[in-house]
Scaffold this motif. Sequence first.
Motif, PDB file in Angstrom:
ATOM      1  N   MET A   1     -11.848  14.734  -3.540  1.00 46.21           N
ATOM      2  CA  MET A   1     -10.610  15.458  -3.711  1.00 46.21           C
ATOM      3  C   MET A   1     -10.018  15.112  -5.075  1.00 46.21           C
ATOM      4  N   HIS A   2      -9.601  16.132  -5.795  1.00 47.38           N
ATOM      5  CA  HIS A   2      -9.020  15.991  -7.128  1.00 47.38           C
ATOM      6  C   HIS A   2      -7.494  16.021  -7.004  1.00 47.38           C
ATOM      7  N   ILE A   3      -6.832  14.947  -7.456  1.00 48.89           N
ATOM      8  CA  ILE A   3      -5.383  14.800  -7.346  1.00 48.89           C
ATOM      9  C   ILE A   3      -4.774  14.695  -8.736  1.00 48.89           C
ATOM     10  N   LEU A   4      -3.656  15.392  -8.931  1.00 50.34           N
ATOM     11  CA  LEU A   4      -2.881  15.284 -10.172  1.00 50.34           C
ATOM     12  C   LEU A   4      -1.541  14.655  -9.839  1.00 50.34           C
ATOM     13  N   ILE A   5      -1.226  13.548 -10.505  1.00 51.53           N
ATOM     14  CA  ILE A   5       0.058  12.863 -10.341  1.00 51.53           C
ATOM     15  C   ILE A   5       0.961  13.260 -11.497  1.00 51.53           C
ATOM     16  N   VAL A   6       2.170  13.725 -11.180  1.00 48.42           N
ATOM     17  CA  VAL A   6       3.157  14.041 -12.213  1.00 48.42           C
ATOM     18  C   VAL A   6       4.326  13.091 -12.016  1.00 48.42           C
ATOM     19  N   ASP A   7       4.433  12.115 -12.915  1.00 52.89           N
ATOM     20  CA  ASP A   7       5.487  11.107 -12.823  1.00 52.89           C
ATOM     21  C   ASP A   7       5.612  10.469 -14.200  1.00 52.89           C
ATOM     22  N   ASN A   8       6.835  10.178 -14.615  1.00 48.99           N
ATOM     23  CA  ASN A   8       7.035   9.577 -15.931  1.00 48.99           C
ATOM     24  C   ASN A   8       7.181   8.055 -15.877  1.00 48.99           C
ATOM     25  N   ASP A   9       7.001   7.466 -14.702  1.00 49.78           N
ATOM     26  CA  ASP A   9       7.046   6.010 -14.563  1.00 49.78           C
ATOM     27  C   ASP A   9       5.615   5.484 -14.630  1.00 49.78           C
ATOM     28  N   SER A  10       5.238   4.955 -15.777  1.00 52.71           N
ATOM     29  CA  SER A  10       3.844   4.549 -16.003  1.00 52.71           C
ATOM     30  C   SER A  10       3.388   3.466 -15.030  1.00 52.71           C
ATOM     31  N   ARG A  11       4.298   2.617 -14.583  1.00 51.96           N
ATOM     32  CA  ARG A  11       3.916   1.567 -13.628  1.00 51.96           C
ATOM     33  C   ARG A  11       3.485   2.178 -12.298  1.00 51.96           C
ATOM     34  N   ILE A  12       4.245   3.151 -11.829  1.00 52.00           N
ATOM     35  CA  ILE A  12       3.907   3.814 -10.567  1.00 52.00           C
ATOM     36  C   ILE A  12       2.606   4.585 -10.718  1.00 52.00           C
ATOM     37  N   VAL A  13       2.475   5.316 -11.818  1.00 51.30           N
ATOM     38  CA  VAL A  13       1.261   6.102 -12.052  1.00 51.30           C
ATOM     39  C   VAL A  13       0.036   5.193 -12.071  1.00 51.30           C
ATOM     40  N   GLU A  14       0.115   4.080 -12.775  1.00 54.60           N
ATOM     41  CA  GLU A  14      -1.012   3.159 -12.872  1.00 54.60           C
ATOM     42  C   GLU A  14      -1.393   2.609 -11.495  1.00 54.60           C
ATOM     43  N   LEU A  15      -0.411   2.204 -10.722  1.00 55.42           N
ATOM     44  CA  LEU A  15      -0.667   1.628  -9.409  1.00 55.42           C
ATOM     45  C   LEU A  15      -1.216   2.660  -8.429  1.00 55.42           C
ATOM     46  N   VAL A  16      -0.601   3.839  -8.373  1.00 55.75           N
ATOM     47  CA  VAL A  16      -1.051   4.887  -7.458  1.00 55.75           C
ATOM     48  C   VAL A  16      -2.440   5.380  -7.861  1.00 55.75           C
ATOM     49  N   THR A  17      -2.679   5.529  -9.159  1.00 53.32           N
ATOM     50  CA  THR A  17      -3.998   5.951  -9.637  1.00 53.32           C
ATOM     51  C   THR A  17      -5.061   4.957  -9.209  1.00 53.32           C
ATOM     52  N   TRP A  18      -4.805   3.676  -9.435  1.00 56.63           N
ATOM     53  CA  TRP A  18      -5.759   2.646  -9.032  1.00 56.63           C
ATOM     54  C   TRP A  18      -6.010   2.713  -7.530  1.00 56.63           C
ATOM     55  N   PHE A  19      -4.943   2.764  -6.741  1.00 56.09           N
ATOM     56  CA  PHE A  19      -5.055   2.792  -5.283  1.00 56.09           C
ATOM     57  C   PHE A  19      -5.898   3.979  -4.812  1.00 56.09           C
ATOM     58  N   LEU A  20      -5.597   5.158  -5.310  1.00 58.17           N
ATOM     59  CA  LEU A  20      -6.312   6.364  -4.868  1.00 58.17           C
ATOM     60  C   LEU A  20      -7.764   6.377  -5.348  1.00 58.17           C
ATOM     61  N   ARG A  21      -8.007   5.923  -6.559  1.00 54.83           N
ATOM     62  CA  ARG A  21      -9.395   5.855  -7.048  1.00 54.83           C
ATOM     63  C   ARG A  21     -10.224   4.872  -6.226  1.00 54.83           C
ATOM     64  N   GLU A  22      -9.622   3.760  -5.829  1.00 55.95           N
ATOM     65  CA  GLU A  22     -10.324   2.785  -4.986  1.00 55.95           C
ATOM     66  C   GLU A  22     -10.723   3.404  -3.647  1.00 55.95           C
ATOM     67  N   ARG A  23     -10.030   4.440  -3.230  1.00 54.75           N
ATOM     68  CA  ARG A  23     -10.331   5.112  -1.972  1.00 54.75           C
ATOM     69  C   ARG A  23     -11.170   6.373  -2.160  1.00 54.75           C
ATOM     70  N   GLY A  24     -11.700   6.536  -3.371  1.00 53.03           N
ATOM     71  CA  GLY A  24     -12.652   7.604  -3.614  1.00 53.03           C
ATOM     72  C   GLY A  24     -12.094   8.911  -4.132  1.00 53.03           C
ATOM     73  N   PHE A  25     -10.821   8.959  -4.465  1.00 54.33           N
ATOM     74  CA  PHE A  25     -10.230  10.184  -4.980  1.00 54.33           C
ATOM     75  C   PHE A  25     -10.394  10.264  -6.491  1.00 54.33           C
ATOM     76  N   GLU A  26     -10.503  11.474  -6.995  1.00 49.05           N
ATOM     77  CA  GLU A  26     -10.511  11.720  -8.436  1.00 49.05           C
ATOM     78  C   GLU A  26      -9.057  11.963  -8.840  1.00 49.05           C
ATOM     79  N   VAL A  27      -8.556  11.197  -9.799  1.00 45.28           N
ATOM     80  CA  VAL A  27      -7.131  11.245 -10.126  1.00 45.28           C
ATOM     81  C   VAL A  27      -6.918  11.478 -11.616  1.00 45.28           C
TER      82      VAL A  27
END
Length: 115
Positions: A1-27
């Motif tokens: 599944m391909h996910i696009l995150i739209v958020d201007n808080d780089s800390r949240i983006v980095e953490l959520v991206t890492w979390f979702l990629r670890e679970r097999g999502f394309e982010v």
Amino acid sequence: MHILIVDNDSRIVELVTWFLRERGFEVEDAESFADARHLIAERLPDLLLSDIDLGAEDGREELWALAREGLLPRTLVVSGYLSAEVHGQLAGLPGLVGTLPKPFDFEELEARVRE
């Protein structure tokens, strides 16, 4: 599944991206709706995880604009500003699959993404 995150808080983006990629999502991520619009035009994601308050851009307006342009994928709004007023402004938004308040539990985020 391909996910696009739209958020201007780089800390949240980095953490959520890492979390979702670890679970097999394309982010992918975008810091603004202008950037997101370009990415969506190139490749429509399966799911958009979108914040509402991006400083100069208001997600309540931008998500509706994307919908009018036919560029709004299935969307989960993830925000710390989910008042009754915001819910009313998002009501009827094509593709809206729900909202998730910040701060959120990562297991709940994963469950909502997999829905």
